[in-house]
Motif scaffolding. Structure first.
Motif, PDB file in Angstrom:
ATOM      1  N   GLN A 234       0.815  -1.212   0.000  1.00 50.88           N
ATOM      2  CA  GLN A 234       0.000   0.000   0.000  1.00 50.88           C
ATOM      3  C   GLN A 234       0.851   1.265   0.000  1.00 50.88           C
ATOM      4  O   GLN A 234       0.369   2.325  -0.387  1.00 50.88           O
ATOM      5  N   GLN A 235       2.107   1.167   0.408  1.00 46.55           N
ATOM      6  CA  GLN A 235       2.983   2.336   0.459  1.00 46.55           C
ATOM      7  C   GLN A 235       3.775   2.525  -0.841  1.00 46.55           C
ATOM      8  O   GLN A 235       4.492   3.511  -0.991  1.00 46.55           O
ATOM      9  N   LEU A 236       3.662   1.590  -1.784  1.00 48.50           N
ATOM     10  CA  LEU A 236       4.448   1.624  -3.012  1.00 48.50           C
ATOM     11  C   LEU A 236       3.641   2.168  -4.184  1.00 48.50           C
ATOM     12  O   LEU A 236       2.455   1.885  -4.326  1.00 48.50           O
ATOM     13  N   ALA A 237       4.312   2.943  -5.029  1.00 55.50           N
ATOM     14  CA  ALA A 237       3.682   3.563  -6.199  1.00 55.50           C
ATOM     15  C   ALA A 237       3.778   2.644  -7.408  1.00 55.50           C
ATOM     16  O   ALA A 237       4.494   1.654  -7.417  1.00 55.50           O
ATOM     17  N   GLU A 238       3.056   3.017  -8.430  1.00 54.42           N
ATOM     18  CA  GLU A 238       3.196   2.437  -9.772  1.00 54.42           C
ATOM     19  C   GLU A 238       3.495   3.609 -10.684  1.00 54.42           C
ATOM     20  O   GLU A 238       2.693   4.552 -10.699  1.00 54.42           O
ATOM     21  N   PRO A 239       4.561   3.696 -11.377  1.00 58.88           N
ATOM     22  CA  PRO A 239       5.649   2.715 -11.431  1.00 58.88           C
ATOM     23  C   PRO A 239       6.513   2.757 -10.170  1.00 58.88           C
ATOM     24  O   PRO A 239       6.510   3.727  -9.413  1.00 58.88           O
ATOM     25  N   PHE A 240       7.262   1.668 -10.001  1.00 56.66           N
ATOM     26  CA  PHE A 240       8.097   1.471  -8.831  1.00 56.66           C
ATOM     27  C   PHE A 240       9.361   0.738  -9.254  1.00 56.66           C
ATOM     28  O   PHE A 240       9.324  -0.083 -10.165  1.00 56.66           O
ATOM     29  N   SER A 241      10.473   1.019  -8.595  1.00 48.56           N
ATOM     30  CA  SER A 241      11.697   0.252  -8.866  1.00 48.56           C
ATOM     31  C   SER A 241      12.425  -0.037  -7.561  1.00 48.56           C
ATOM     32  O   SER A 241      12.383   0.765  -6.624  1.00 48.56           O
ATOM     33  N   PHE A 242      13.055  -1.195  -7.524  1.00 43.35           N
ATOM     34  CA  PHE A 242      13.825  -1.643  -6.360  1.00 43.35           C
ATOM     35  C   PHE A 242      15.149  -2.199  -6.857  1.00 43.35           C
ATOM     36  O   PHE A 242      15.202  -2.906  -7.866  1.00 43.35           O
ATOM     37  N   ARG A 243      16.204  -1.884  -6.107  1.00 41.86           N
ATOM     38  CA  ARG A 243      17.519  -2.406  -6.473  1.00 41.86           C
ATOM     39  C   ARG A 243      18.301  -2.726  -5.209  1.00 41.86           C
ATOM     40  O   ARG A 243      18.344  -1.931  -4.270  1.00 41.86           O
TER      41      ARG A 243
ATOM     42  N   PRO B 169      21.901  -5.528  -3.914  1.00 44.19           N
ATOM     43  CA  PRO B 169      23.010  -6.295  -4.494  1.00 44.19           C
ATOM     44  C   PRO B 169      22.578  -7.587  -5.206  1.00 44.19           C
ATOM     45  O   PRO B 169      23.261  -8.058  -6.094  1.00 44.19           O
ATOM     46  N   PHE B 170      21.439  -8.153  -4.826  1.00 44.52           N
ATOM     47  CA  PHE B 170      20.996  -9.413  -5.419  1.00 44.52           C
ATOM     48  C   PHE B 170      19.750  -9.317  -6.282  1.00 44.52           C
ATOM     49  O   PHE B 170      19.521 -10.158  -7.140  1.00 44.52           O
ATOM     50  N   ILE B 171      18.911  -8.330  -6.032  1.00 45.82           N
ATOM     51  CA  ILE B 171      17.590  -8.308  -6.656  1.00 45.82           C
ATOM     52  C   ILE B 171      17.315  -6.945  -7.274  1.00 45.82           C
ATOM     53  O   ILE B 171      17.592  -5.918  -6.676  1.00 45.82           O
ATOM     54  N   THR B 172      16.742  -6.977  -8.475  1.00 48.98           N
ATOM     55  CA  THR B 172      16.226  -5.778  -9.118  1.00 48.98           C
ATOM     56  C   THR B 172      14.789  -6.078  -9.507  1.00 48.98           C
ATOM     57  O   THR B 172      14.492  -7.153 -10.028  1.00 48.98           O
ATOM     58  N   SER B 173      13.900  -5.119  -9.230  1.00 43.86           N
ATOM     59  CA  SER B 173      12.494  -5.314  -9.563  1.00 43.86           C
ATOM     60  C   SER B 173      11.918  -3.998 -10.058  1.00 43.86           C
ATOM     61  O   SER B 173      12.331  -2.936  -9.615  1.00 43.86           O
ATOM     62  N   THR B 174      10.961  -4.097 -10.956  1.00 43.61           N
ATOM     63  CA  THR B 174      10.325  -2.894 -11.486  1.00 43.61           C
ATOM     64  C   THR B 174       8.838  -2.829 -11.155  1.00 43.61           C
ATOM     65  O   THR B 174       8.111  -2.054 -11.764  1.00 43.61           O
ATOM     66  N   ASP B 175       8.397  -3.641 -10.197  1.00 42.10           N
ATOM     67  CA  ASP B 175       7.004  -3.559  -9.783  1.00 42.10           C
ATOM     68  C   ASP B 175       6.880  -3.990  -8.318  1.00 42.10           C
ATOM     69  O   ASP B 175       7.686  -4.777  -7.826  1.00 42.10           O
ATOM     70  N   PRO B 176       5.873  -3.479  -7.611  1.00 42.32           N
ATOM     71  CA  PRO B 176       5.701  -3.825  -6.199  1.00 42.32           C
ATOM     72  C   PRO B 176       5.560  -5.327  -5.941  1.00 42.32           C
ATOM     73  O   PRO B 176       6.148  -5.853  -5.000  1.00 42.32           O
TER      74      PRO B 176
ATOM     75  N   SER C 160      10.813   4.501  -5.497  1.00 42.89           N
ATOM     76  CA  SER C 160      12.010   3.675  -5.670  1.00 42.89           C
ATOM     77  C   SER C 160      12.688   3.440  -4.331  1.00 42.89           C
ATOM     78  O   SER C 160      12.597   4.262  -3.413  1.00 42.89           O
ATOM     79  N   ILE C 161      13.347   2.297  -4.268  1.00 40.39           N
ATOM     80  CA  ILE C 161      14.133   1.917  -3.091  1.00 40.39           C
ATOM     81  C   ILE C 161      15.473   1.408  -3.573  1.00 40.39           C
ATOM     82  O   ILE C 161      15.542   0.554  -4.468  1.00 40.39           O
ATOM     83  N   LEU C 162      16.531   1.916  -2.967  1.00 44.72           N
ATOM     84  CA  LEU C 162      17.886   1.428  -3.194  1.00 44.72           C
ATOM     85  C   LEU C 162      18.363   0.853  -1.868  1.00 44.72           C
ATOM     86  O   LEU C 162      18.477   1.575  -0.874  1.00 44.72           O
ATOM     87  N   LEU C 163      18.589  -0.449  -1.829  1.00 49.06           N
ATOM     88  CA  LEU C 163      19.008  -1.156  -0.622  1.00 49.06           C
ATOM     89  C   LEU C 163      20.502  -1.420  -0.724  1.00 49.06           C
ATOM     90  O   LEU C 163      20.962  -2.018  -1.713  1.00 49.06           O
ATOM     91  N   ILE C 164      21.252  -0.977   0.280  1.00 48.16           N
ATOM     92  CA  ILE C 164      22.714  -1.085   0.250  1.00 48.16           C
ATOM     93  C   ILE C 164      23.173  -1.894   1.456  1.00 48.16           C
ATOM     94  O   ILE C 164      22.826  -1.570   2.603  1.00 48.16           O
ATOM     95  N   PHE C 165      23.941  -2.957   1.190  1.00 45.04           N
ATOM     96  CA  PHE C 165      24.529  -3.757   2.266  1.00 45.04           C
ATOM     97  C   PHE C 165      25.700  -4.546   1.708  1.00 45.04           C
ATOM     98  O   PHE C 165      25.837  -4.699   0.495  1.00 45.04           O
ATOM     99  N   ASP C 166      26.538  -5.044   2.594  1.00 48.22           N
ATOM    100  CA  ASP C 166      27.671  -5.882   2.196  1.00 48.22           C
ATOM    101  C   ASP C 166      27.128  -7.266   1.838  1.00 48.22           C
ATOM    102  O   ASP C 166      26.638  -8.000   2.699  1.00 48.22           O
TER     103      ASP C 166
END
Length: 119
Positions: A24-33, A35-42, A101-107
């Motif tokens: 419910q908090q995510l828009a359309e269009p949406f992007s997530f990135r 180190p392991f996963i990239t997605s273009t939809d909620p 959009s969300i950019l997740l950063i971790f080792d």
């Protein structure tokens, strides 16, 4: 809603494993990135959430930074995996009270032995 309210609602829902409330908090269009996963939809982004929260044993929020249309959270995710505790930074962009959009950063190194199981 403010950026803080939207991002905190998403963050809390995600770590409760509440896919519907997080979505419910995510828009359309949406992007997530990450180190392991990239997605273009909620739906694609949240598909692996139930499996992930099964290994999470706790989350400690370290820092929250908010602007009008962006936010950054820094937190430790404690897991019941060989990766143990993962320090994480997450940057959010928002438009019209929704996360675009969300950019997740971790080792990623501690997760490499398990990377075949991450989807």
């Amino acid at each position: 809603m403010t950026a803080r309210e939207t991002v905190r609602a998403y963050h809390e829902a995600r770590f409760r494993g509440d896919v519907d409330a997080a979505a419910q908090q995510l828009a359309e269009p949406f992007s997530f990135r990450s180190p392991f996963i990239t997605s273009t939809d909620p739906a694609g982004h949240l598909a692996g959430l139930p499996g992930f929260v099964q290994v999470v044993t706790g989350v400690d929020l370290i820092s929250e930074l908010y602007g009008d249309s962006e936010a950054t959270l820094v937190y430790d995710v404690h897991t019941a995996t060989p990766a143990g505790t993962q320090r994480t930074a997450e940057h959010f962009r928002l438009e019209d009270d929704k996360i675009t959009s969300i950019l997740l950063i971790f080792d990623a190194a501690p997760w490499l032995p398990m990377s075949g199981q991450i989807t």
